[in-house]
Design a protein around this motif. Structure first.
Motif, PDB file in Angstrom:
ATOM      1  N   MET A   1      48.152  27.917  50.548  1.00  0.00           N
ATOM      2  CA  MET A   1      46.815  28.283  49.924  1.00  0.00           C
ATOM      3  C   MET A   1      47.029  28.588  48.286  1.00  0.00           C
ATOM      4  N   SER A   2      45.958  28.427  47.511  1.00  0.00           N
ATOM      5  CA  SER A   2      45.899  28.469  46.230  1.00  0.00           C
ATOM      6  C   SER A   2      45.854  30.114  45.874  1.00  0.00           C
ATOM      7  N   THR A   3      46.111  30.437  44.880  1.00  0.00           N
ATOM      8  CA  THR A   3      45.988  31.819  44.425  1.00  0.00           C
ATOM      9  C   THR A   3      44.763  32.372  44.292  1.00  0.00           C
ATOM     10  N   LEU A   4      44.636  33.657  44.728  1.00  0.00           N
ATOM     11  CA  LEU A   4      43.506  34.376  45.147  1.00  0.00           C
ATOM     12  C   LEU A   4      42.873  34.721  43.842  1.00  0.00           C
ATOM     13  N   LYS A   5      41.660  34.637  43.156  1.00  0.00           N
ATOM     14  CA  LYS A   5      41.176  35.345  42.205  1.00  0.00           C
ATOM     15  C   LYS A   5      40.444  36.435  42.769  1.00  0.00           C
ATOM     16  N   ILE A   6      40.800  37.744  42.205  1.00  0.00           N
ATOM     17  CA  ILE A   6      40.444  38.969  42.532  1.00  0.00           C
ATOM     18  C   ILE A   6      39.775  39.759  41.275  1.00  0.00           C
ATOM     19  N   ALA A   7      38.531  40.379  41.290  1.00  0.00           N
ATOM     20  CA  ALA A   7      37.891  40.903  39.946  1.00  0.00           C
ATOM     21  C   ALA A   7      38.329  42.632  40.518  1.00  0.00           C
ATOM     22  N   VAL A   8      38.474  43.162  39.566  1.00  0.00           N
ATOM     23  CA  VAL A   8      38.632  44.620  39.487  1.00  0.00           C
ATOM     24  C   VAL A   8      37.204  45.271  38.624  1.00  0.00           C
ATOM     25  N   VAL A   9      36.380  45.618  39.479  1.00  0.00           N
ATOM     26  CA  VAL A   9      35.191  45.968  38.888  1.00  0.00           C
ATOM     27  C   VAL A   9      34.806  47.301  38.527  1.00  0.00           C
ATOM     28  N   ILE A  10      34.924  47.559  37.245  1.00  0.00           N
ATOM     29  CA  ILE A  10      34.610  48.855  36.786  1.00  0.00           C
ATOM     30  C   ILE A  10      33.259  48.947  36.807  1.00  0.00           C
ATOM     31  N   GLY A  11      32.923  50.467  37.554  1.00  0.00           N
ATOM     32  CA  GLY A  11      31.463  50.385  37.737  1.00  0.00           C
ATOM     33  C   GLY A  11      30.818  51.587  37.040  1.00  0.00           C
TER      34      GLY A  11
END
Length: 192
Positions: free
Chosen positions: A1-11
């Motif tokens: 599986m390809s790399t997972l793109k994960i966002a760290v969302v600053i709220g």
């Protein structure tokens, strides 16, 4: 599986926010894992007006150019880690507004939470879990809750979140669960 793109969302959008500490900490932990490519997604960089569109973005395109830019960026990711400040027993207004300005972009993707506040952001995270379900996201069970004494130790005494075993173990468990759900849901989305 390809790399997972994960966002760290600053709220949080406050100029003196604590959010940068846990955001950069969990970002580094995520990027230490070979299956993850994580990046910061800062709500402050998307100054959207209070939600005032003619309809939900689930049903009509947004008119705001900033919202359109936000939606395009949100769509790039397979999963999200939301850094949740707790203000008056709730998530920040800026975070809620940002969540409302997207819809399809969040669908069928997992979300995890790192919270801080008097009870580790637990009340804000509980509300965010409910909001996430309405956005057709899959909130994972494990969160990292940073209580007030830890907040003070990091913000004022020069400690790192890595100095606290509960945070280190929580981050590992959070990332393990988020990766599992991100892989499963990405496979399902790709299968149609």
């Amino acid at each position: 599986m390809s790399t997972l793109k994960i966002a760290v969302v600053i709220g949080s959008v406050r100029p003196n926010r604590f959010a940068d500490h846990p955001a950069n900490w969990i970002l580094a932990k995520a990027n230490d894992r070979p299956e993850i490519e994580a990046e910061l997604l800062d709500v402050r960089e998307y100054p959207m007006p209070l939600f005032n569109e003619v309809a939900s973005p689930a049903w009509a395109p947004s008119q705001s150019e900033v919202a359109q830019r936000w939606q395009k960026k949100v769509a790039e990711f397979d999963a999200y880690i939301v850094i949740a400040a707790e203000y008056n027993r709730a998530p920040t207004g800026a975070l809620k507004n940002a969540l409302d300005y997207a819809y399809n972009e969040w669908n069928k993707k997992p979300v995890a939470f790192v919270g801080y506040g008097s009870v580790g952001g637990a009340r804000a995270i509980e509300q965010l879990r409910t909001i996430s379900v309405e956005l057709q996201m899959a909130p994972i069970r494990t969160a990292v809750h940073i209580p007030w004494p830890t907040y003070v130790a990091v913000a004022q005494e020069g400690k790192s979140l890595d100095d606290f075993d509960f945070a280190v173990q929580g981050a590992k468990d959070l990332l393990d669960q988020l990766v599992w759900w991100a892989k499963a849901l990405k496979t399902a989305r790709e299968a149609g």
